[in-house]
Design a protein around this motif. Structure first.
Motif, PDB file in Angstrom:
ATOM      1  N   ASN A   1      11.281 -55.242 -27.727  1.00 12.13           N
ATOM      2  CA  ASN A   1      10.495 -54.121 -28.326  1.00 12.13           C
ATOM      3  C   ASN A   1      10.513 -53.113 -28.834  1.00 12.13           C
ATOM      4  O   ASN A   1       9.459 -52.457 -27.134  1.00 12.13           O
TER       5      ASN A   1
ATOM      6  N   GLY B   1       8.666 -50.118 -33.291  1.00 10.66           N
ATOM      7  CA  GLY B   1       9.532 -51.079 -34.351  1.00 10.66           C
ATOM      8  C   GLY B   1      11.200 -51.343 -34.030  1.00 10.66           C
ATOM      9  O   GLY B   1      11.570 -50.626 -34.036  1.00 10.66           O
TER      10      GLY B   1
ATOM     11  N   THR C   1       3.866 -55.325 -38.309  1.00  6.06           N
ATOM     12  CA  THR C   1       2.987 -55.287 -37.200  1.00  6.06           C
ATOM     13  C   THR C   1       1.718 -55.161 -36.544  1.00  6.06           C
ATOM     14  O   THR C   1       1.623 -54.212 -36.238  1.00  6.06           O
TER      15      THR C   1
ATOM     16  N   TYR D   1      -0.341 -55.597 -29.161  1.00  6.71           N
ATOM     17  CA  TYR D   1       1.145 -54.942 -29.207  1.00  6.71           C
ATOM     18  C   TYR D   1       2.273 -56.184 -29.270  1.00  6.71           C
ATOM     19  O   TYR D   1       3.792 -55.597 -28.687  1.00  6.71           O
TER      20      TYR D   1
ATOM     21  N   TYR E   1       4.394 -57.555 -31.194  1.00  9.12           N
ATOM     22  CA  TYR E   1       4.881 -58.100 -31.882  1.00  9.12           C
ATOM     23  C   TYR E   1       5.920 -58.575 -32.813  1.00  9.12           C
ATOM     24  O   TYR E   1       6.497 -59.732 -33.111  1.00  9.12           O
TER      25      TYR E   1
ATOM     26  N   TYR F   1       8.290 -63.197 -34.348  1.00 10.23           N
ATOM     27  CA  TYR F   1       8.116 -62.305 -35.046  1.00 10.23           C
ATOM     28  C   TYR F   1       6.971 -62.826 -36.008  1.00 10.23           C
ATOM     29  O   TYR F   1       7.052 -63.565 -36.329  1.00 10.23           O
TER      30      TYR F   1
END
Length: 262
Positions: A98, A102, A124, A133, A135, A149
């Motif tokens: 990741n 992003g 996010t 975190y 994501y 995700y």
């Protein structure tokens, strides 16, 4: 599916104060590599991953190589491409993670070149319940390379995506009915996603499965032991049929045995 008792491999090389991280080895089916990766860094981002050529070296903290996540040969000085979260995967000698800003990053282990790709409509703000975190969760199994995700338009439910490993384009996606912040972690086996949740401080449960082969979901009750409360990363490796867990600074392994569901 039956999960064995945990096998504690070791504590990460930085010690007990570094509780966040992940670890594993190449998840590409048929990979002959015995390279192990270990990540432990600050909770918000990371810029370096450690690699060991064998399991013995991993156990002895020897013959390692620290690889910096940067784009070489493109800019001077090199452009740093840090990561975020701890559900990485080494797949066919490329490290997928990741990106801190992003999207998905792909590190070429031979050239140290990083390619990036944005996921359409990726949110996010939806992470797993015991880790921040997370994501994007990248997984490899018998069927290919996957990304787990979420998006705003599905209100935080997990989206399963099958990736083209070269271009990082999404080949197909499936929307599940499980809310990501209620899940401790997830992994892929034969195109099916398995999600876990906390039962208590020493017990975890695989409670949900979504099969991309049939687009069917199923609720399960498969419990297994933990050595600590919080699971930071969890992934399956089809080459040795083991689960790789990073939990509060420790690396642990589980054997996975399969049986037909009724």
């Amino acid at each position: 599916m039956n999960i064995s008792k945990p096998q504690v491999v070791q504590i990460n090389w930085r010690g007990t104060s570094y509780v966040t991280g992940g670890w594993g080895k190449d998840t590409f089916l048929g990979s002959a590599q015995d390279i192990y990766w270990v990540l432990t860094d600050y909770i918000s981002s990371f810029s370096k991953v450690r690699f060991y050529p064998t399991y013995k070296d991993l156990k002895q903290y020897k013959n390692y190589e620290d690889q910096t996540l940067s784009v070489t040969g493109r800019e001077t000085p090199a452009l740093s491409v840090p990561g975020r979260g701890y559900d990485l995967t080494l797949y066919n000698n490329f490290l997928y993670y990741n990106c801190n800003n992003g999207g998905i990053c792909k590190l070429n282990m031979n050239t140290n070149q990083v390619d990036r790709k944005t996921l359409p409509d990726q949110a996010t703000r939806f992470s797993y319940s015991t880790s921040q975190y997370q994501y994007i969760d990248l997984e490899g199994d018998e069927y290919g390379l996957w990304v787990l995700y979420s998006k705003e338009d599905v209100r935080g439910n997990i989206v399963i995506g099958l990736l083209n490993e070269t271009s990082l384009e999404l080949i197909s996606t499936w929307v599940t009915s499980v809310y990501k912040p209620r899940v401790t972690n997830a992994f892929m086996v034969c195109g099916a996603m398995y999600a876990t949740r906390t039962i208590n401080s020493r017990e975890e449960e695989i409670f949900y499965m979504f099969d991309t082969n049939t687009s069917e979901e199923r609720y399960l009750n498969i419990r297994f032991e933990k050595i600590f409360d919080n699971i930071l990363s969890l992934s399956y490796n089809a080459n040795d049929r083991k689960l790789y867990m990073y939990t509060e600074g420790f690396e642990a392994l589980y054997d996975v045995n399969f049986k037909l569901l009724a």
